[in-house]
Enzyme design. Sequence first.
Site, PDB file in Angstrom:
ATOM      1  N   ASP A  94      44.850  41.668  45.876  1.00 26.45           N
ATOM      2  CA  ASP A  94      44.517  41.385  44.479  1.00 26.45           C
ATOM      3  C   ASP A  94      44.889  39.926  44.173  1.00 26.45           C
ATOM      4  O   ASP A  94      46.006  39.494  44.484  1.00 26.45           O
ATOM      5  CB  ASP A  94      45.336  42.352  43.604  1.00 26.45           C
ATOM      6  CG  ASP A  94      44.860  42.406  42.168  1.00 26.45           C
ATOM      7  OD1 ASP A  94      43.727  41.973  41.889  1.00 26.45           O
ATOM      8  OD2 ASP A  94      45.645  42.917  41.320  1.00 26.45           O
ATOM      9  N   HIS A  95      43.981  39.177  43.583  1.00 26.88           N
ATOM     10  CA  HIS A  95      44.253  37.790  43.194  1.00 26.88           C
ATOM     11  C   HIS A  95      44.818  36.911  44.315  1.00 26.88           C
ATOM     12  O   HIS A  95      45.851  36.255  44.136  1.00 26.88           O
ATOM     13  CB  HIS A  95      45.194  37.725  41.981  1.00 26.88           C
ATOM     14  CG  HIS A  95      44.563  38.206  40.716  1.00 26.88           C
ATOM     15  ND1 HIS A  95      43.619  37.468  40.029  1.00 26.88           N
ATOM     16  CD2 HIS A  95      44.705  39.360  40.024  1.00 26.88           C
ATOM     17  CE1 HIS A  95      43.222  38.157  38.969  1.00 26.88           C
ATOM     18  NE2 HIS A  95      43.858  39.308  38.951  1.00 26.88           N
ATOM     19  N   ASP A 116      40.745  34.442  44.152  1.00 26.90           N
ATOM     20  CA  ASP A 116      40.604  34.114  42.729  1.00 26.90           C
ATOM     21  C   ASP A 116      40.770  32.607  42.550  1.00 26.90           C
ATOM     22  O   ASP A 116      41.878  32.091  42.450  1.00 26.90           O
ATOM     23  CB  ASP A 116      41.634  34.875  41.900  1.00 26.90           C
ATOM     24  CG  ASP A 116      41.531  34.521  40.413  1.00 26.90           C
ATOM     25  OD1 ASP A 116      40.631  33.731  40.058  1.00 26.90           O
ATOM     26  OD2 ASP A 116      42.344  35.035  39.623  1.00 26.90           O
ATOM     27  N   GLU A 146      35.791  35.602  41.578  1.00 22.21           N
ATOM     28  CA  GLU A 146      35.854  35.699  40.107  1.00 22.21           C
ATOM     29  C   GLU A 146      35.226  34.484  39.441  1.00 22.21           C
ATOM     30  O   GLU A 146      35.421  33.346  39.864  1.00 22.21           O
ATOM     31  CB  GLU A 146      37.313  35.857  39.641  1.00 22.21           C
ATOM     32  CG  GLU A 146      37.439  35.953  38.116  1.00 22.21           C
ATOM     33  CD  GLU A 146      38.790  36.497  37.632  1.00 22.21           C
ATOM     34  OE1 GLU A 146      39.419  37.270  38.373  1.00 22.21           O
ATOM     35  OE2 GLU A 146      39.191  36.139  36.516  1.00 22.21           O
ATOM     36  N   HIS A 190      44.721  41.042  31.179  1.00 20.11           N
ATOM     37  CA  HIS A 190      45.834  41.567  31.968  1.00 20.11           C
ATOM     38  C   HIS A 190      47.015  41.989  31.084  1.00 20.11           C
ATOM     39  O   HIS A 190      47.239  41.405  30.038  1.00 20.11           O
ATOM     40  CB  HIS A 190      46.305  40.514  32.969  1.00 20.11           C
ATOM     41  CG  HIS A 190      45.310  40.251  34.076  1.00 20.11           C
ATOM     42  ND1 HIS A 190      44.850  38.995  34.376  1.00 20.11           N
ATOM     43  CD2 HIS A 190      44.690  41.090  34.936  1.00 20.11           C
ATOM     44  CE1 HIS A 190      43.994  39.080  35.391  1.00 20.11           C
ATOM     45  NE2 HIS A 190      43.875  40.332  35.754  1.00 20.11           N
ATOM     46  N   GLY A 235      42.080  43.939  34.535  1.00 19.67           N
ATOM     47  CA  GLY A 235      42.756  44.115  33.246  1.00 19.67           C
ATOM     48  C   GLY A 235      42.204  45.261  32.419  1.00 19.67           C
ATOM     49  O   GLY A 235      42.006  45.131  31.215  1.00 19.67           O
ATOM     50  N   SER A 237      43.442  48.480  31.894  1.00 22.71           N
ATOM     51  CA  SER A 237      44.293  49.582  31.463  1.00 22.71           C
ATOM     52  C   SER A 237      43.984  49.906  30.005  1.00 22.71           C
ATOM     53  O   SER A 237      43.539  49.050  29.244  1.00 22.71           O
ATOM     54  CB  SER A 237      45.774  49.204  31.606  1.00 22.71           C
ATOM     55  OG  SER A 237      46.192  49.381  32.946  1.00 22.71           O
ATOM     56  N   ASP A 279      46.518  48.944  36.282  1.00 18.45           N
ATOM     57  CA  ASP A 279      47.898  48.754  36.752  1.00 18.45           C
ATOM     58  C   ASP A 279      48.898  49.102  35.644  1.00 18.45           C
ATOM     59  O   ASP A 279      49.761  49.964  35.809  1.00 18.45           O
ATOM     60  CB  ASP A 279      48.070  47.300  37.219  1.00 18.45           C
ATOM     61  CG  ASP A 279      49.420  47.063  37.912  1.00 18.45           C
ATOM     62  OD1 ASP A 279      50.168  48.030  38.123  1.00 18.45           O
ATOM     63  OD2 ASP A 279      49.723  45.903  38.236  1.00 18.45           O
ATOM     64  N   SER A 280      48.741  48.463  34.487  1.00 20.29           N
ATOM     65  CA  SER A 280      49.734  48.651  33.415  1.00 20.29           C
ATOM     66  C   SER A 280      49.916  50.121  33.026  1.00 20.29           C
ATOM     67  O   SER A 280      51.031  50.544  32.700  1.00 20.29           O
ATOM     68  CB  SER A 280      49.317  47.862  32.169  1.00 20.29           C
ATOM     69  OG  SER A 280      49.323  46.487  32.446  1.00 20.29           O
TER      70      SER A 280
HETATM   71 ZN   LIG Z   1      43.483  40.958  37.796  1.00 21.56          ZN
END
Ligand SMILES: [Zn+2]
Length: 332
Positions: A94-95, A116, A146, A190, A235, A237, A279-280
């Site tokens: 990720d990223h 990214d 991205e 995010h 982002g 969530s 994720d969150s």
């Molecule tokens: Zn992200």
Amino acid sequence: MVSFKELGLVNTREMFAKAIKGGYAIPAFNFNNMEQLQAIIKAAAETKSPVILQVSKGARNYANQTLLRYMAQGAVEYAKELGWEKPQIVLHLDHGDSFELCKSCVDFGFSSVMIDASHLPYEENIALTKKVVDYAHQFDVTVEAELGVLAGVEDEVSSAVSHYTKPEEVVDFATRTGCDSLAISIGTSHGAYKFTPEQCTRDPKTGKLVPPPLAFDVLDAVMEQLPGFPIVLHGSSSVPQEYVDMINSLGGKLPDAIGIPEEQLRKAAKSAVCKINIDSDSRLAFTAAVRKVLTEKPGEFDPRKYCGVARDFMEELYKHKIIDVLGSDGKA
Ligand SMILES: [Zn+2]
């Protein structure tokens, strides 16, 4: 050099093609620890959902990249033990922020990487993305890129303002880089504070913030430019208010935490959006569970007693996302 294929992992190519055709999205869940990984694999195995395990920079710093990779390898075997004969599991960076990092993940058995470079000028984004694609494709590893900038804070990725993806750039970008999927910015963000109160309206009954809608017009324009091309939402969530309320009522302090309403994600999942990053929400589930157990049983000091409940909370959350939001159940 270890090929992801030796580890029983898959890349995203076929998974995304099926998801676009079938009108659903693949869940991309970040993991940092054993309980989270167990919950993800149990939820995916029980619902027969393809799943993307994501490793962020924060996760690498916290848990160690080598350990996380071996955990993912173990997760494939664990999935089989749970009765999932041919697990459809992707291990994704990720990223990724440099060619060297992406290369090290490709060489080490990741089946998918994100480069990214969205914060760089357009031509530099293309050059770096293409370099990663050229390397990764030699080993059949798929690459997410991205365009556009998301607001919010994710581990060490942060930006105060968002810039929507420019639909007029996507064809040129995808063609010149050869990337396999494209993360776009349409108003997701995010972290657990996706919008400031000023950006929202307030529900007069509950006093809760109501976020602004996603820019579906931008998504539609991107899809028109790149028909059938896999689109990714970061982002995403929803920041379930039941967890936020539980945390706040048990001594926590998360004022005005707010996410993307699930009905908007459901709508996106039916389009060319075929990967949705969450994720969150699992962080909130974990924290709510730990606060609950430790409040109800102040004498508890066995971490398995509260981490175990946290694992149950997360598994429940992942299943809900798979079945009720992304629609990926039964697709693996
Ligand atoms: Zn992200």
